[in-house]
Design an enzyme around this catalytic site. Structure first.
Site, PDB file in Angstrom:
ATOM      1  CE  LYS A 157       2.286   2.122   4.680  1.00  0.00           C
ATOM      2  NZ  LYS A 157       1.649   1.341   3.575  1.00  0.00           N
ATOM      3  CE  LYS A 191      -5.336  -1.794   2.184  1.00  0.00           C
ATOM      4  NZ  LYS A 191      -4.013  -2.240   1.822  1.00  0.00           N
ATOM      5  CB  THR A 247      -1.024   0.102   1.243  1.00  0.00           C
ATOM      6  OG1 THR A 247      -1.945  -1.244   1.229  1.00  0.00           O
ATOM      7  CG2 THR A 247      -1.786   1.157   1.259  1.00  0.00           C
TER       8      THR A 247
END
Length: 288
Positions: A240, A172, A97
């Protein structure tokens, strides 16, 4: 069967690479710390390489599942990077990701040397990786995706091409945005049940059968009730990811007030020493 390299053997990559080997692919693994590669070889058929470039040499497909934008650049670029070992016509599949920006940057570099590039971040957590039941959202050229999809199928419950390079990462982000608000809502619901003197198990048994039901409720309510968070997707990684979501929202003009708020709640969990706790630990800050 294909010759496949897998770069990054963390809690997700380790079982994903294992599913590729179990499916009969010829798998070469690489990990920044060699001990994990040795542990993988003790359980699966394949071989280990000393560098990402060595692992990628001769591979039809190179899969990566590392930490962040910088980690991905390091495994792709430079003399020891995967791109240096890949032949024209091979396909790089990134399960990390990361930002859509680094995806497009690396896809352009790959294209310049005849390498296909598919961004294919995953959802489903450690359990999904171990059970081969991950959801994958992909970006890239249709031809590259079509070649990679049968290999990805070794650990996929569902896999879809969402658009050109970066579309998988953008999808995502949608996933992480949805999860952030959902986990906070679940945390507040369970916290309220506790304070009201209700049985969490009984509450969940009833409300999970209605509109409030979710994967998070079904799979995390018991551990949340027991204050157990030493597993799953870490808060540090979620922050993150949410940072990527918020930065991208600034670029696109999207408004994410709940996501921004929950990101700060996760920051509080980090200050409590919970950086490596599962994301369901949002309830811990309500119990202080």
């Amino acid at each position: 069967m294909a010759r496949v390299a897998f770069l990054g053997l963390g809690v997700m990559g380790f079982p994903m690479a294992g599913h590729l080997a179990a499916a009969g692919h010829e798998v070469t693994v690489w990990n920044r710390s060699p001990a994990k590669a040795e542990a993988w070889l003790a359980r699966h058929a394949g071989r280990a390489a000393a560098t990402a470039r060595e692992a990628a040499t001769g591979a039809d497909f190179v899969m990566a599942c590392v930490g962040n934008d910088d980690d991905l650049r390091q495994v792709c670029l430079g003399e020891a990077g995967a791109f240096a070992g890949m032949a024209a016509g091979a396909v790089f599949v990134d399960h990390t990701t990361v930002s859509a920006a680094v995806t497009r940057e690396l896809a352009e570099v790959a294209s310049g040397v005849g390498i296909g590039f598919v961004d294919a971040p995953v959802s489903g957590g450690q359990a999904g990786a171990e059970n081969g039941q991950l959801s994958l959202m992909c970006g890239g050229a249709e031809a590259d995706y079509a070649r990679a999809e049968p290999v990805i199928a070794a650990y996929a419950k569902i896999c879809r091409l969402m658009g050109p390079s970066g579309a998988g990462q953008l999808t995502k982000m949608c996933n992480q945005i949805a999860i952030a608000g959902l986990v906070q809502g679940l945390s507040e619901s369970l916290h309220f049940a506790e304070k009201a003197g209700l049985s969490i198990a009984s509450v969940v048994e009833v409300i999970s059968q209605g509109a409030a039901g979710s994967w998070q409720m079904a799979n995390r309510h018991q551990t949340m009730a027991e204050n157990r968070f030493d597993f799953g997707f870490a808060v540090d990684w979620m922050r993150k990811d949410l940072g990527i979501c918020l930065a991208t929202a600034d670029e696109t003009g999207a408004t994410l007030p709940v996501t921004a708020l929950v990101d700060q709640f996760y920051k509080e969990v980090q200050t409590m020493g919970g950086g490596r706790w599962d994301t369901s630990s949002l309830i811990a800050r309500l119990r202080r």
